[in-house]
Design a protein around this motif. Structure first.
Motif, mmCIF file in Angstrom:
data_model
loop_
_atom_site.group_PDB
_atom_site.id
_atom_site.type_symbol
_atom_site.label_atom_id
_atom_site.label_comp_id
_atom_site.label_asym_id
_atom_site.label_seq_id
_atom_site.Cartn_x
_atom_site.Cartn_y
_atom_site.Cartn_z
ATOM 1 N N LEU A 434 7.313 -3.821 0.962
ATOM 2 C CA LEU A 434 8.217 -3.247 -0.037
ATOM 3 C C LEU A 434 7.478 -2.806 -1.288
ATOM 4 C CD1 LEU A 434 11.206 -2.721 -0.793
ATOM 5 C CD2 LEU A 434 11.287 -5.046 -1.692
ATOM 6 N N ALA A 435 6.403 -3.489 -1.634
ATOM 7 C CA ALA A 435 5.701 -3.218 -2.886
ATOM 8 C C ALA A 435 4.968 -1.895 -2.882
ATOM 9 C CB ALA A 435 4.721 -4.349 -3.185
ATOM 10 N N ASP A 436 4.252 -1.609 -1.798
ATOM 11 C CA ASP A 436 3.384 -0.427 -1.813
ATOM 12 C C ASP A 436 3.544 0.478 -0.595
ATOM 13 O OD1 ASP A 436 2.194 -1.914 0.158
ATOM 14 O OD2 ASP A 436 0.346 -2.325 -0.957
ATOM 15 N N GLY A 437 4.431 0.129 0.332
ATOM 16 C CA GLY A 437 4.680 1.004 1.474
ATOM 17 C C GLY A 437 3.675 0.915 2.599
ATOM 18 N N THR A 438 2.665 0.060 2.488
ATOM 19 C CA THR A 438 1.708 -0.050 3.587
ATOM 20 C C THR A 438 2.379 -0.711 4.788
ATOM 21 O OG1 THR A 438 0.914 -2.174 2.749
ATOM 22 C CG2 THR A 438 -0.310 -0.198 2.097
ATOM 23 N N GLU A 439 2.097 -0.174 5.956
ATOM 24 C CA GLU A 439 2.770 -0.645 7.165
ATOM 25 C C GLU A 439 2.150 -1.935 7.686
ATOM 26 O OE1 GLU A 439 2.799 2.371 10.146
ATOM 27 O OE2 GLU A 439 3.480 3.931 8.763
ATOM 28 N N LEU A 440 2.975 -2.737 8.339
ATOM 29 C CA LEU A 440 2.449 -3.876 9.086
ATOM 30 C C LEU A 440 1.586 -3.334 10.229
ATOM 31 C CD1 LEU A 440 5.459 -6.363 9.341
ATOM 32 C CD2 LEU A 440 3.834 -6.004 7.475
ATOM 33 N N ASP A 441 0.735 -4.174 10.747
ATOM 34 C CA ASP A 441 -0.192 -3.772 11.802
ATOM 35 C C ASP A 441 0.487 -3.932 13.168
ATOM 36 O OD1 ASP A 441 -2.381 -3.147 13.325
ATOM 37 O OD2 ASP A 441 -3.428 -5.039 12.969
ATOM 38 N N PHE A 442 0.758 -2.802 13.808
ATOM 39 C CA PHE A 442 1.452 -2.822 15.100
ATOM 40 C C PHE A 442 0.560 -2.440 16.280
ATOM 41 C CE2 PHE A 442 4.957 -2.261 12.109
ATOM 42 C CZ PHE A 442 5.906 -3.131 12.610
ATOM 43 N N ALA A 443 -0.563 -1.772 16.030
ATOM 44 C CA ALA A 443 -1.360 -1.280 17.157
ATOM 45 C C ALA A 443 -2.773 -0.953 16.708
ATOM 46 C CB ALA A 443 -0.712 -0.035 17.761
ATOM 47 N N GLY A 559 0.505 -8.054 7.154
ATOM 48 C CA GLY A 559 1.664 -8.472 6.375
ATOM 49 C C GLY A 559 1.337 -8.833 4.941
ATOM 50 N N CYS A 560 2.404 -9.071 4.154
ATOM 51 C CA CYS A 560 2.215 -9.500 2.780
ATOM 52 C C CYS A 560 3.263 -10.536 2.446
ATOM 53 C CB CYS A 560 2.282 -8.326 1.818
ATOM 54 S SG CYS A 560 3.938 -7.890 1.281
ATOM 55 N N GLU A 561 3.072 -11.259 1.366
ATOM 56 C CA GLU A 561 4.014 -12.272 0.934
ATOM 57 C C GLU A 561 4.979 -11.668 -0.082
ATOM 58 O OE1 GLU A 561 4.034 -15.186 2.252
ATOM 59 O OE2 GLU A 561 2.228 -14.837 3.427
ATOM 60 N N ALA A 562 6.160 -12.280 -0.209
ATOM 61 C CA ALA A 562 7.088 -11.868 -1.256
ATOM 62 C C ALA A 562 6.503 -12.262 -2.608
ATOM 63 C CB ALA A 562 8.435 -12.549 -1.039
ATOM 64 N N GLY A 563 6.831 -11.436 -3.649
ATOM 65 C CA GLY A 563 6.382 -11.828 -4.982
ATOM 66 C C GLY A 563 5.625 -10.767 -5.716
ATOM 67 N N PHE A 564 6.027 -9.493 -5.553
ATOM 68 C CA PHE A 564 5.343 -8.397 -6.242
ATOM 69 C C PHE A 564 6.380 -7.627 -7.054
ATOM 70 C CE2 PHE A 564 4.864 -7.499 -1.520
ATOM 71 C CZ PHE A 564 6.204 -7.668 -1.298
ATOM 72 N N ALA A 565 7.048 -8.332 -7.967
ATOM 73 C CA ALA A 565 8.203 -7.784 -8.660
ATOM 74 C C ALA A 565 7.861 -6.557 -9.497
ATOM 75 C CB ALA A 565 8.815 -8.864 -9.560
ATOM 76 N N GLY A 566 6.734 -6.592 -10.217
ATOM 77 C CA GLY A 566 6.411 -5.491 -11.111
ATOM 78 C C GLY A 566 6.314 -4.163 -10.409
ATOM 79 N N LEU A 567 5.500 -4.113 -9.349
ATOM 80 C CA LEU A 567 5.312 -2.859 -8.633
ATOM 81 C C LEU A 567 6.588 -2.435 -7.927
ATOM 82 C CD1 LEU A 567 3.424 -0.627 -7.886
ATOM 83 C CD2 LEU A 567 2.546 -2.013 -6.002
ATOM 84 N N ALA A 568 7.335 -3.417 -7.394
ATOM 85 C CA ALA A 568 8.589 -3.096 -6.719
ATOM 86 C C ALA A 568 9.571 -2.450 -7.695
ATOM 87 C CB ALA A 568 9.201 -4.364 -6.118
ATOM 88 N N LEU A 569 9.622 -2.954 -8.942
ATOM 89 C CA LEU A 569 10.517 -2.375 -9.931
ATOM 90 C C LEU A 569 10.117 -0.954 -10.285
ATOM 91 C CD1 LEU A 569 11.007 -5.432 -12.320
ATOM 92 C CD2 LEU A 569 12.782 -4.283 -11.000
ATOM 93 N N ALA A 570 8.804 -0.732 -10.359
ATOM 94 C CA ALA A 570 8.329 0.610 -10.674
ATOM 95 C C ALA A 570 8.736 1.593 -9.594
ATOM 96 C CB ALA A 570 6.805 0.599 -10.845
ATOM 97 N N ILE A 571 8.595 1.167 -8.342
ATOM 98 C CA ILE A 571 8.983 2.031 -7.225
ATOM 99 C C ILE A 571 10.476 2.303 -7.262
ATOM 100 C CG2 ILE A 571 9.171 2.143 -4.702
ATOM 101 C CD1 ILE A 571 6.590 0.529 -4.575
#
Length: 582
Positions: A434-443, A559-571
């Motif tokens: 959610l923070a930066d749009g990078t995808e999870l690793d699927f392949a 993956g990433c952990e929850a807890g990137f409020a600043g960047l998420a708010l900017a987006i």
């Protein structure tokens, strides 16, 4: 004022989501991966497991429940195996059924004789073809080939006393349940396909019977051999490889066993079971959808074409209408038709929003890289592929009908009238941070691989992906299925709802939607809504051109952990302030 209120609500929601403690993406054990992927352990996987050292006794298979039916006077297995079978049989007997054993411990000399004969025949056959050992093939390649037909003695399960061949029968008269059609007179390949657990050539009732046996055995800790529906193992090297144990429990017995002496020395539990007579319950037949999910089915040309065409005129809306936090990455070939909005049917947009409500508290969001496809694009893809195949067939002097040509073309590009994307019911999708749009690793990357290798990797249950990639695929898969989508197991990212393939998969007689020729001014982008959600058509300033079509084969970073409020708010702020794009 309205926009300001909406903006504040969105920011607060995003902040709470970003700091919330959500569940991690589930991980899967080795056993869970093998069960989901219907894995058959290779010779090398079994050889990599050390021998077992247990000296546990061989006992009569009826020791813990003398209602079990052996097909010979005495069948012997390890004591733990007999105890597990007794536990299973008590469940079956209460319903009017019993286990019927056709094989347990096998004499090591017999396994060795079968192996030696197979090696000799194959060596002779390969020599007749001019193949030279050490030049054209290695000893390991020879072993692996022969092991397909006769297990190599060192890794075979039956000589350990841990493997069993069995089925279920009626307790009253010993008649077996129906597990399989006759295979007499069939080719070896077709016979192998029919006896495989998840064969597509069996009836719904035969499939249900196999699943009943399968699930009962797994509940007691056995591992399945998916090449033969009747074969299960516990404690041998194949079982260890399947469940992820570092070592087997049992090794091959030292020399042949004197079965007659064992029979004399052992006293079978003389308990008389006085259970009240039970009328066997009818084993429920699995639904079409349950069977297709269990067998990882991909709908054939005939299955999709046999489904009725949808008639719904449900609106086409922006995929962001009900949740602007979803990332929409429009395909370049769709921009001339609808602009940069990614259209889907209204119900599909609602379902995706429901899924995203589960993801956002975990710090993730859906990323849609394809939704509706204009029929002209589908027709162009199909017709160009069809003409290429026609030229190849004409050059070969082949005789064919247009229907045969359509059928072959559909293998590569769906026939326009049965394709899913032109209905607005299909999506190509993945999960991103959610923070930066990078995808999870699927392949893993597929650059430089052959077509066959690429197809294997993009298949949902590929054996050439990491445990993390597998977990990410299953995470997406299960979220989509919970909302009523059907999977396309040939491409891990493709899910459908309401089209003809979805209908065939779930067992519906007709699709919900039909292909439509949509223009930009016919899309509801949500800008006139009066609810408290922002329905702009984009949520991210990132460039998503690397994943925009049906030929995606690479994932993003992990993956990433929850807890990137600043960047998420900017987006969120950028999403809100941008004008809708058409």
């Amino acid at each position: 004022m309205k926009k300001l209120i909406i903006f504040i609500v969105l920011c607060i929601t995003t902040l709470l989501s970003a700091v919330a403690f959500g569940l991690d993406i589930p991980t899967y054990t080795v056993e869970e991966q093998h069960l989901k992927s219907h894995s058959i352990m290779s010779l090398q996987q079994r050889l990599d497991v050390p021998y077992g050292t247990s000296t546990e006794a061989l006992v009569n298979v009826r020791k813990y429940d003398n209602r079990i039916l052996p097909n010979t006077s005495n069948i012997f297995v390890r004591d733990s195996v007999a105890k597990k079978l007794g536990n299973i049989n008590k469940k079956l007997a209460a319903k009017g059924f019993t286990l019927k054993l056709t094989s347990g411990h096998r004499q090591p000399s017999r396994q060795q004789s079968n192996w030696d004969n197979r090696l000799r025949r194959v060596r002779e056959e390969w020599a007749a073809r001019g193949l030279v050992e050490g030049v054209d093939y290695t000893e390991m390649e020879l072993w692996a080939y022969c092991d397909v037909f006769n297990a190599m003695p060192e890794v075979a399960g039956h000589p350990t006393g841990g493997a069993v061949d069995l089925r279920i029968a009626y307790l009253a008269d010993g008649r077996e349940l129906d597990f399989t059609p006759p295979t007499t007179g069939l080719t070896t390949d077709l016979e192998a396909e029919i006896i495989a657990t998840f064969s597509k050539h069996i009836t719904p009732q035969q499939f249900a019977n196999r699943m009943l046996l399968h699930d009962l055995m797994l509940e007691e800790g056995f591992a399945p051999f998916y090449g033969e529906w009747w074969h299960f193992m516990y404690g041998d090297r194949e079982w260890a490889a399947f469940v992820g144990e570092p070592q087997a429990i049992y090794g091959t017995t030292s020399g042949d066993i004197d079965y007659e002496a064992l029979a004399i020395d052992q006293i079978i539990d003389p308990t008389v079971y006085d259970d009240a007579p039970v009328v066997p319950e009818i084993i429920p037949v699995m639904t079409t959808e349950e069977q297709n999910l269990a067998t990882h089915a991909i709908m054939s040309f005939e299955q999709r074409r046999s489904v009725g065409v949808g008639v719904s005129d449900e609106a086409m809306v922006s995929v962001l209408k009900y949740d602007p936090r979803i990332i929409a990455a429009q395909s370049e070939n769709m921009i001339p038709y609808v602009g940069e909005i990614v259209p889907v049917r209204d119900t599909v947009a609602r379902k995706l929003a429901n899924i995203n409500e589960k993801l956002v508290p975990m710090g993730y969001t859906l990323k849609v890289t394809y939704g509706y496809r204009h029929p002209e694009i589908q027709e162009t893809y199909f017709n160009s592929t069809k003409e290429r195949i026609r030229e190849e067939w004409d050059a070969e002097g082949r005789e064919y009908t247009e229907d045969e040509l359509d059928r072959q073309t559909d293998v590569f590009v769906a026939l326009p009238e049965i394709a899913g994307h032109p209905t607005g019911g299909c999506v190509d999708i993945r999960i991103a941070n959610l923070a930066d749009g990078t995808e999870l690793d699927f392949a893993p990357p597929t650059d430089g691989l052959s077509t066959e290798e690429q197809e294997e990797i993009i298949g949902t249950f590929s054996k050439n992906i990491t445990a993390s990639q597998f977990a990410n695929r299953m995470f997406l898969h299960d979220l989509m299925l919970e909302e009523g989508f059907a999977p396309f197991y040939g491409e891990w990212w493709h899910f459908m709802y309401g089209d003809r393939e979805w209908a065939a998969f779930v067992g519906a007689s007709s699709a919900i939607y039909a292909p439509v020729r949509l223009t930009a001014d016919e899309i509801d982008d949500g800008t006139d809504d009066t609810d408290d959600t922002d329905d702009t058509d984009d949520t991210d300033d990132t460039d998503d051109t690397d994943d925009t079509d049906d030929t995606d084969d690479t994932g993003g970073s992990g993956g990433c952990e929850a807890g990137f409020a600043g960047l998420a708010l900017a987006i969120a702020a950028l999403s809100f302030l941008r004008k809708p794009r058409v």
